[in-house]
Design a protein around this motif. Structure first.
Motif, PDB file in Angstrom:
ATOM      1  N   THR A   1      -2.483  10.670  -2.348  1.00 28.03           N
ATOM      2  CA  THR A   1      -1.933  11.836  -3.046  1.00 28.03           C
ATOM      3  C   THR A   1      -0.705  12.363  -2.319  1.00 28.03           C
ATOM      4  O   THR A   1       0.306  12.722  -2.944  1.00 28.03           O
ATOM      5  N   PHE A   2      -0.784  12.394  -1.001  1.00 24.74           N
ATOM      6  CA  PHE A   2       0.345  12.887  -0.216  1.00 24.74           C
ATOM      7  C   PHE A   2       1.560  11.979  -0.379  1.00 24.74           C
ATOM      8  O   PHE A   2       2.682  12.456  -0.553  1.00 24.74           O
ATOM      9  N   ALA A   3       1.350  10.669  -0.336  1.00 20.49           N
ATOM     10  CA  ALA A   3       2.465   9.728  -0.498  1.00 20.49           C
ATOM     11  C   ALA A   3       3.122   9.910  -1.862  1.00 20.49           C
ATOM     12  O   ALA A   3       4.357   9.881  -1.973  1.00 20.49           O
ATOM     13  N   ALA A   4       2.314  10.110  -2.898  1.00 21.30           N
ATOM     14  CA  ALA A   4       2.870  10.315  -4.232  1.00 21.30           C
ATOM     15  C   ALA A   4       3.690  11.608  -4.290  1.00 21.30           C
ATOM     16  O   ALA A   4       4.736  11.666  -4.960  1.00 21.30           O
ATOM     17  N   MET A   5       3.244  12.639  -3.575  1.00 22.12           N
ATOM     18  CA  MET A   5       3.981  13.902  -3.549  1.00 22.12           C
ATOM     19  C   MET A   5       5.315  13.729  -2.832  1.00 22.12           C
ATOM     20  O   MET A   5       6.351  14.240  -3.285  1.00 22.12           O
ATOM     21  N   VAL A   6       5.319  13.003  -1.717  1.00 23.32           N
ATOM     22  CA  VAL A   6       6.572  12.757  -1.000  1.00 23.32           C
ATOM     23  C   VAL A   6       7.532  11.959  -1.866  1.00 23.32           C
ATOM     24  O   VAL A   6       8.734  12.263  -1.937  1.00 23.32           O
ATOM     25  N   ALA A   7       7.012  10.940  -2.536  1.00 21.02           N
ATOM     26  CA  ALA A   7       7.862  10.133  -3.421  1.00 21.02           C
ATOM     27  C   ALA A   7       8.493  10.998  -4.504  1.00 21.02           C
ATOM     28  O   ALA A   7       9.687  10.852  -4.822  1.00 21.02           O
ATOM     29  N   LYS A   8       7.729  11.915  -5.055  1.00 19.86           N
ATOM     30  CA  LYS A   8       8.243  12.823  -6.081  1.00 19.86           C
ATOM     31  C   LYS A   8       9.351  13.704  -5.524  1.00 19.86           C
ATOM     32  O   LYS A   8      10.416  13.882  -6.155  1.00 19.86           O
ATOM     33  N   VAL A   9       9.128  14.264  -4.332  1.00 21.03           N
ATOM     34  CA  VAL A   9      10.118  15.144  -3.706  1.00 21.03           C
ATOM     35  C   VAL A   9      11.418  14.385  -3.426  1.00 21.03           C
ATOM     36  O   VAL A   9      12.525  14.898  -3.639  1.00 21.03           O
ATOM     37  N   VAL A  10      11.293  13.154  -2.973  1.00 19.48           N
ATOM     38  CA  VAL A  10      12.458  12.339  -2.623  1.00 19.48           C
ATOM     39  C   VAL A  10      13.159  11.780  -3.856  1.00 19.48           C
ATOM     40  O   VAL A  10      14.341  11.435  -3.808  1.00 19.48           O
ATOM     41  N   GLY A  11      12.404  11.688  -4.960  1.00 19.15           N
ATOM     42  CA  GLY A  11      12.983  11.132  -6.182  1.00 19.15           C
ATOM     43  C   GLY A  11      12.804   9.633  -6.311  1.00 19.15           C
ATOM     44  O   GLY A  11      13.524   8.971  -7.071  1.00 19.15           O
ATOM     45  N   TYR A  12      11.829   9.069  -5.606  1.00 16.29           N
ATOM     46  CA  TYR A  12      11.540   7.646  -5.704  1.00 16.29           C
ATOM     47  C   TYR A  12      10.509   7.421  -6.802  1.00 16.29           C
ATOM     48  O   TYR A  12       9.441   8.041  -6.788  1.00 16.29           O
ATOM     49  N   ASP A  13      10.811   6.535  -7.764  1.00 18.09           N
ATOM     50  CA  ASP A  13       9.896   6.322  -8.886  1.00 18.09           C
ATOM     51  C   ASP A  13       9.336   4.902  -8.948  1.00 18.09           C
ATOM     52  O   ASP A  13       8.816   4.471  -9.978  1.00 18.09           O
ATOM     53  N   GLY A  14       9.407   4.169  -7.830  1.00 18.96           N
ATOM     54  CA  GLY A  14       8.818   2.831  -7.787  1.00 18.96           C
ATOM     55  C   GLY A  14       7.324   2.882  -7.490  1.00 18.96           C
ATOM     56  O   GLY A  14       6.705   3.948  -7.473  1.00 18.96           O
ATOM     57  N   ARG A  15       6.731   1.708  -7.260  1.00 19.74           N
ATOM     58  CA  ARG A  15       5.294   1.612  -6.979  1.00 19.74           C
ATOM     59  C   ARG A  15       5.010   1.921  -5.511  1.00 19.74           C
ATOM     60  O   ARG A  15       5.833   1.663  -4.635  1.00 19.74           O
ATOM     61  N   ILE A  16       3.819   2.445  -5.271  1.00 22.94           N
ATOM     62  CA  ILE A  16       3.337   2.670  -3.906  1.00 22.94           C
ATOM     63  C   ILE A  16       2.198   1.688  -3.668  1.00 22.94           C
ATOM     64  O   ILE A  16       1.191   1.696  -4.383  1.00 22.94           O
ATOM     65  N   VAL A  17       2.362   0.824  -2.673  1.00 24.00           N
ATOM     66  CA  VAL A  17       1.381  -0.210  -2.375  1.00 24.00           C
ATOM     67  C   VAL A  17       0.780   0.067  -1.000  1.00 24.00           C
ATOM     68  O   VAL A  17       1.515   0.274  -0.023  1.00 24.00           O
ATOM     69  N   PHE A  18      -0.543   0.063  -0.915  1.00 27.29           N
ATOM     70  CA  PHE A  18      -1.210   0.328   0.356  1.00 27.29           C
ATOM     71  C   PHE A  18      -1.608  -0.976   1.036  1.00 27.29           C
ATOM     72  O   PHE A  18      -2.003  -1.938   0.388  1.00 27.29           O
ATOM     73  N   ASP A  19      -1.467  -0.992   2.362  1.00 25.35           N
ATOM     74  CA  ASP A  19      -1.750  -2.179   3.163  1.00 25.35           C
ATOM     75  C   ASP A  19      -3.009  -1.942   3.991  1.00 25.35           C
ATOM     76  O   ASP A  19      -2.946  -1.370   5.086  1.00 25.35           O
ATOM     77  N   PRO A  20      -4.179  -2.393   3.499  1.00 28.80           N
ATOM     78  CA  PRO A  20      -5.436  -2.115   4.211  1.00 28.80           C
ATOM     79  C   PRO A  20      -5.580  -2.862   5.533  1.00 28.80           C
ATOM     80  O   PRO A  20      -6.520  -2.578   6.293  1.00 28.80           O
ATOM     81  N   SER A  21      -4.675  -3.785   5.825  1.00 30.51           N
ATOM     82  CA  SER A  21      -4.740  -4.465   7.121  1.00 30.51           C
ATOM     83  C   SER A  21      -4.242  -3.561   8.250  1.00 30.51           C
ATOM     84  O   SER A  21      -4.471  -3.844   9.428  1.00 30.51           O
ATOM     85  N   ARG A  22      -3.555  -2.487   7.901  1.00 34.97           N
ATOM     86  CA  ARG A  22      -3.057  -1.528   8.880  1.00 34.97           C
ATOM     87  C   ARG A  22      -4.080  -0.417   9.104  1.00 34.97           C
ATOM     88  O   ARG A  22      -4.863  -0.091   8.207  1.00 34.97           O
ATOM     89  N   PRO A  23      -4.093   0.197  10.303  1.00 39.48           N
ATOM     90  CA  PRO A  23      -5.134   1.193  10.609  1.00 39.48           C
ATOM     91  C   PRO A  23      -5.005   2.461   9.780  1.00 39.48           C
ATOM     92  O   PRO A  23      -3.905   2.928   9.492  1.00 39.48           O
ATOM     93  N   ASP A  24      -6.168   2.998   9.414  1.00 41.66           N
ATOM     94  CA  ASP A  24      -6.226   4.264   8.688  1.00 41.66           C
ATOM     95  C   ASP A  24      -6.232   5.465   9.616  1.00 41.66           C
ATOM     96  O   ASP A  24      -5.847   6.565   9.231  1.00 41.66           O
ATOM     97  N   GLY A  25      -6.713   5.270  10.845  1.00 43.57           N
ATOM     98  CA  GLY A  25      -6.994   6.417  11.693  1.00 43.57           C
ATOM     99  C   GLY A  25      -8.315   7.053  11.277  1.00 43.57           C
ATOM    100  O   GLY A  25      -9.131   6.435  10.593  1.00 43.57           O
TER     101      GLY A  25
END
Length: 322
Positions: free
Chosen positions: A259-283
């Protein structure tokens, strides 16, 4: 000395007329504190690294002896995101330990009236019950990716408690949640989540990238606080709180990273896809602070997340980040 928090009415430490040293004044938190203190009738002290090395005891004591601060705010720290913490553990534990031990002891030696130490929600156990209360500290294992930073900062918090108990020094601590805002660090290798995503989406929009990859699964939940709200809370706490117990500072609300990534994309004006990489750590799976203790004193965060992100992006575009 009792560890029971004093009531708001019992604590009155007005900052007007005080000499206040903000360590780390060029950082995001330190800069916000300088801006907030400018609204008060006080004298703000700052010192660039070339003038005083915060890891050198003699240098810090000499500087304090010359400048006579009434108040010290320990905002200086070695900070970074998951990758920076995990790849440079020696730097994070050494520099943060050195800053804490040097500045806190020097404040005692030089008779500083009050000291505020900034901790972090990262100091709480990885699987602490949510929302995390101040009592959760040291009740379980830390998040492995930032344990070095956390151990060093916990030591600083415990130093404040120890100097209160042994010497009666009015040293207090706050535990902020994840921060964002003007003056953040946007370097790919060291940035925290908000700044890293602002830069990533901004650059992707300029290149016309069809997708942006975000580390992890997107499912962890995080709380985000505007740094100017934190600065306001610090002023509030300095004037109204005196206890060895720390105070959580946050919004009391969290969102998923997706949700946060989608909000940042909206603020920046980026309208492409957001892809998550589960091989990277979540914390940690969730980090939400219980802010009821600070709320009972009368303080609440005021900046809505999206409007705060718009201000942060404007600062990024203006070159305010590093």
């Amino acid at each position: 000395m009792s560890s029971v928090a004093a009531s708001p009415a019992a604590v009155c430490f007005p900052l007007a007329g005080r000499r206040i040293w903000v360590t780390g004044h060029t950082g995001m938190v330190g800069g916000a504190l300088v801006r907030r203190l400018a609204d008060l009738d006080c004298h703000v002290l700052t010192a660039p690294r070339a003038a005083v090395d915060l890891t050198r005891q003699a240098a810090v004591e000499d500087w304090m002896a010359r400048e006579h601060p009434d108040v010290v705010i320990v905002a200086a720290a070695k900070v970074g995101g998951i990758h920076a913490n995990d790849s440079r553990p020696a730097e994070f534990i050494h520099q943060n330990l050195a800053i804490a031990t040097t500045v806190i002891h020097a404040a005692h030696v030089c008779g500083v009236r009050k000291l505020l130490y900034l901790g972090s929600s990262c100091l709480y156990p990885r699987l602490a019950p949510q929302p995390m209360t101040e009592d959760a500290l040291l009740t379980g294992p830390l998040e492995p990716t930032n344990q070095w930073y956390a151990v060093a900062k916990i030591a600083g918090l415990k130093m404040c408690q120890a100097y209160r108990r042994q010497y009666g020094d009015d040293f207090i601590a706050v535990m902020p949640t994840n921060l964002y805002g003007p003056g953040d660090t946007y370097d790919h290798a060291t940035a925290h989540v908000p700044a890293a995503l602002i830069r990533r989406f901004h650059e992707a929009r300029l290149r016309g990238d069809p997708a942006v990859v975000v580390w992890g699964t997107g499912t962890p939940r995080r709380e985000f606080l505007c740094v100017d709200d934190l600065a306001d809370a610090c002023v509030f706490v300095l004037e109204r709180w005196s206890s060895e117990e720390p105070l959580n500072v946050g919004t009391g609300e969290d969102v998923t990273i997706a949700t946060f990534a989608a909000m940042v994309a909206k603020v920046v004006g980026y309208d492409g896809r957001i892809v998550f990489d589960p091989s990277r750590p979540d914390g940690a799976p969730r980090k939400l602070l219980d802010v009821s203790r600070l709320g009972a004193l009368g303080w609440r965060a005021r900046t809505p997340l999206e409007s705060g992100l718009r201000a942060a992006y404007a600062d990024f575009l203006a070159g305010g980040g590093r």
